[in-house]
Design a protein around this motif. Sequence first.
Motif, PDB file in Angstrom:
ATOM      1  N   THR A 165       0.971  -1.332   0.109  1.00 13.82           N
ATOM      2  CA  THR A 165      -0.006  -0.099  -0.116  1.00 13.82           C
ATOM      3  C   THR A 165       0.803   1.200   0.000  1.00 13.82           C
ATOM      4  N   ASN A 166       1.708   1.249   1.025  1.00 10.63           N
ATOM      5  CA  ASN A 166       2.677   2.533   1.110  1.00 10.63           C
ATOM      6  C   ASN A 166       4.032   2.130   1.635  1.00 10.63           C
ATOM      7  N   GLY A 167       4.553   1.170   1.351  1.00 10.87           N
ATOM      8  CA  GLY A 167       5.811   0.601   1.717  1.00 10.87           C
ATOM      9  C   GLY A 167       6.955   1.070   0.856  1.00 10.87           C
ATOM     10  N   LEU A 168       6.639   1.471  -0.468  1.00  8.74           N
ATOM     11  CA  LEU A 168       7.889   1.924  -1.286  1.00  8.74           C
ATOM     12  C   LEU A 168       7.974   3.252  -1.525  1.00  8.74           C
ATOM     13  N   ILE A 169       9.356   3.523  -1.282  1.00  7.87           N
ATOM     14  CA  ILE A 169       9.778   4.802  -1.530  1.00  7.87           C
ATOM     15  C   ILE A 169      10.660   5.184  -2.734  1.00  7.87           C
ATOM     16  N   LYS A 170      10.014   5.929  -3.513  1.00  7.27           N
ATOM     17  CA  LYS A 170      10.790   6.041  -5.040  1.00  7.27           C
ATOM     18  C   LYS A 170      11.163   7.438  -5.168  1.00  7.27           C
ATOM     19  N   GLU A 171      12.138   8.055  -5.675  1.00  9.83           N
ATOM     20  CA  GLU A 171      12.576   9.382  -5.648  1.00  9.83           C
ATOM     21  C   GLU A 171      13.378   9.442  -7.018  1.00  9.83           C
ATOM     22  N   ASN A 172      12.933  10.361  -8.006  1.00 13.23           N
ATOM     23  CA  ASN A 172      13.729  10.522  -9.164  1.00 13.23           C
ATOM     24  C   ASN A 172      13.871   9.251 -10.055  1.00 13.23           C
ATOM     25  N   GLY A 173      12.725   8.785 -10.247  1.00 11.65           N
ATOM     26  CA  GLY A 173      12.853   7.409 -10.960  1.00 11.65           C
ATOM     27  C   GLY A 173      13.516   6.281 -10.468  1.00 11.65           C
ATOM     28  N   LYS A 174      13.879   6.494  -9.178  1.00 10.12           N
ATOM     29  CA  LYS A 174      14.537   5.193  -8.567  1.00 10.12           C
ATOM     30  C   LYS A 174      13.902   4.762  -7.275  1.00 10.12           C
ATOM     31  N   ILE A 175      13.880   3.366  -7.030  1.00 11.19           N
ATOM     32  CA  ILE A 175      13.521   2.834  -5.911  1.00 11.19           C
ATOM     33  C   ILE A 175      14.500   3.169  -4.573  1.00 11.19           C
ATOM     34  N   VAL A 176      14.074   3.853  -3.727  1.00 10.43           N
ATOM     35  CA  VAL A 176      14.971   3.974  -2.517  1.00 10.43           C
ATOM     36  C   VAL A 176      15.085   3.250  -1.649  1.00 10.43           C
ATOM     37  N   SER A 177      13.816   2.578  -1.285  1.00 10.02           N
ATOM     38  CA  SER A 177      13.635   1.536  -0.278  1.00 10.02           C
ATOM     39  C   SER A 177      12.313   1.060  -0.276  1.00 10.02           C
ATOM     40  N   PHE A 178      12.127   0.020   0.302  1.00 13.79           N
ATOM     41  CA  PHE A 178      10.712  -0.511   0.574  1.00 13.79           C
ATOM     42  C   PHE A 178      10.599  -0.971   1.956  1.00 13.79           C
ATOM     43  N   LYS A 179       9.534  -1.246   2.406  1.00 14.01           N
ATOM     44  CA  LYS A 179       9.206  -1.658   3.933  1.00 14.01           C
ATOM     45  C   LYS A 179       8.357  -2.851   3.861  1.00 14.01           C
ATOM     46  N   THR A 180       8.439  -3.975   4.749  1.00 12.79           N
ATOM     47  CA  THR A 180       7.745  -5.113   4.893  1.00 12.79           C
ATOM     48  C   THR A 180       6.857  -5.046   5.847  1.00 12.79           C
ATOM     49  N   LEU A 181       5.645  -6.046   6.073  1.00  6.80           N
ATOM     50  CA  LEU A 181       4.503  -5.708   6.840  1.00  6.80           C
ATOM     51  C   LEU A 181       5.194  -5.764   8.542  1.00  6.80           C
ATOM     52  N   SER A 182       6.384  -6.410   8.466  1.00  8.26           N
ATOM     53  CA  SER A 182       7.079  -6.801   9.700  1.00  8.26           C
ATOM     54  C   SER A 182       7.561  -5.495  10.339  1.00  8.26           C
ATOM     55  N   GLY A 183       7.857  -4.509   9.521  1.00  4.60           N
ATOM     56  CA  GLY A 183       8.285  -3.234   9.986  1.00  4.60           C
ATOM     57  C   GLY A 183       9.618  -2.935   9.441  1.00  4.60           C
ATOM     58  N   LYS A 184      10.166  -3.994   8.771  1.00  4.59           N
ATOM     59  CA  LYS A 184      11.659  -3.928   8.246  1.00  4.59           C
ATOM     60  C   LYS A 184      11.772  -3.110   7.123  1.00  4.59           C
ATOM     61  N   THR A 185      12.734  -2.238   6.903  1.00  3.98           N
ATOM     62  CA  THR A 185      13.053  -1.467   5.788  1.00  3.98           C
ATOM     63  C   THR A 185      14.227  -1.938   4.910  1.00  3.98           C
ATOM     64  N   PHE A 186      14.242  -2.020   3.567  1.00  6.85           N
ATOM     65  CA  PHE A 186      15.257  -2.513   2.843  1.00  6.85           C
ATOM     66  C   PHE A 186      15.681  -1.397   1.854  1.00  6.85           C
ATOM     67  N   SER A 187      16.777  -0.932   1.790  1.00  8.93           N
ATOM     68  CA  SER A 187      17.424  -0.010   0.859  1.00  8.93           C
ATOM     69  C   SER A 187      18.553  -0.595   0.116  1.00  8.93           C
ATOM     70  N   GLY A 188      18.684  -0.081  -1.018  1.00  4.88           N
ATOM     71  CA  GLY A 188      19.755  -0.756  -1.966  1.00  4.88           C
ATOM     72  C   GLY A 188      19.885   0.403  -3.069  1.00  4.88           C
TER      73      GLY A 188
END
Length: 554
Positions: A165-188
């Motif tokens: 729903t709202n777990g993915l962050i994208k800036e300037n056409g790039k994925i910055v990070s996404f979050k899982t339902l457990s609350g963990k955030t993954f950036s790469g």
Amino acid sequence: MKNLFQSGRILLLFLVVLCSLFSCSSIHKNTYSADLIIYGGTSAAVTAAVEAVQSGKTVLVVSLDTHLGGLSSGGLGFTDTGDKSTIGGLSREFYHRVWLHYNDSAAWKWQKHSEFGNKGQGTVAMDGENRTMWIFEPHVAEQVFEDFIAENKITVLRNEWLDRTNGLIKENGKIVSFKTLSGKTFSGKMFIDATYEGDLMAAAGVTYHVGREACSVYNETWNGVQAEVFQHGHHFKDKIDPYKIPGKPESGLLYGISSEPIAPNCSGDNKIQAYCFRLCMSSNPDNLVPFPKPENYDPANYELLGRVFDAGWREWFNKFDLIPNRKTDTNNHGPFSSDFIGMNYDYPEASYERRKEIIQEHADYQKGLLYYVANDPRVPKEIHDEMQKWGLAKDEFQENGNWSRQLYIREARRMIGVYVTTENDVLAKREVPQPVGMGSYAMDSHNAQRYVTSEGFVQDEGDIGVSPEAPYSISYGSIIPKKEECTNLLVPVCVSSSHIAYGSIRMEPVFMILGQSAAAAACNAIDGGIGVQDVDYNVLKETLKKKNQVLKLQ
């Protein structure tokens, strides 16, 4: 003052060390980063992770599943190989390791090796000349994937579900990070969606398609509705009455038959080919569990099969394909079988809760089907008696009631990327640009609907099997999104292709090939500080050749 200063430095150093060992806050504890983040636990996810590590990059695998390997470890052990000379790199290494396993006499627990034979799907099961084996038990495949992970010291976070729903962050056409339902955030720096569903791709705003395109969209012949086109034999060969009371439409249709009129051939729709579980059965009395009776079992759901038997059909056991140790990879076969036709249309876009319901509905249907054939007096005696000799393999999927953990998601979302693979590529009607792997299997679509013909009989629609004359290449453009949509995402499973072309691509060896190629491209993009669309293909091609990937047959 000096002692106080030194004490402060010591305390600060202690805190730094402590923070490196333990999280200093809940934020840090739930935040992960790596060069490459791979979402999914499929065979493609594993090969992508291995390639990234072997190319010197840090990688994290964020897996929805507890068990790795997807369909390859979930029951599909009678491999859809096509032309095995097209299978290279880590994909071929997987089948080589399977071969090594079965060369050990200890692997043959429930039968002698000499009793197995050597039959595979279009190839020998065990190829001694090429040191590969294409037929295997589920637990063997899973162990090979786990060995890949352990040997390469890859971190896998399991049972982690993307917040769609709202777990993915994208800036300037790039994925910055996404979050899982457990609350963990993954950036790469780079991301790979290696799921069967394409949820990360969709959350990133990448364009995709669900369903069958009209033939006119990509100038194809075999896409869209294909009524009265029978190429596999998975249709009603006899005139079978579809009504609860034969000859009386007012009594209603039997279970599983749609009342929707059939659309013109070649027209597009939102229907997708049927799903099923690839079942691992056993005929060894010491290693089988009788087919369970579902709580909601209703024999009326299988009346249509009873009428097929009444008409003289006797092909029930034709796709009990043998794998080692007196087991099977059992697949759909015939007009009424394990495919739960028409019951998966909403799966690709459905919520997690609804998907779980669909998976359970498929399990209940298929368990009920097995119970019906093994126990119902409506079934012909010769089939009933033979079915009584079979059961679920006791030593497989033990934590899941000996039932496969992975529903066969034959098709879900398909990206519309830089290049769309169509039947024109598969059938060599045009040259494929920038190949990163090959396919060779037939364009294989299972039935998408069961309907009533104009004559008033039941029929299936959507089962197509058109074979290419030769293996074909798959373009790099089919695993990357359009540049304006996302520049740091690769998609090796829900690839950019038409429905009918995907029917050929969607084979597990190909997914492993494309997973490795996607990771190699991601590493090149990281090294160059560029987007995936700007990777120098000539550099990527040389990288893949060094990894023994087969890009084009000479």
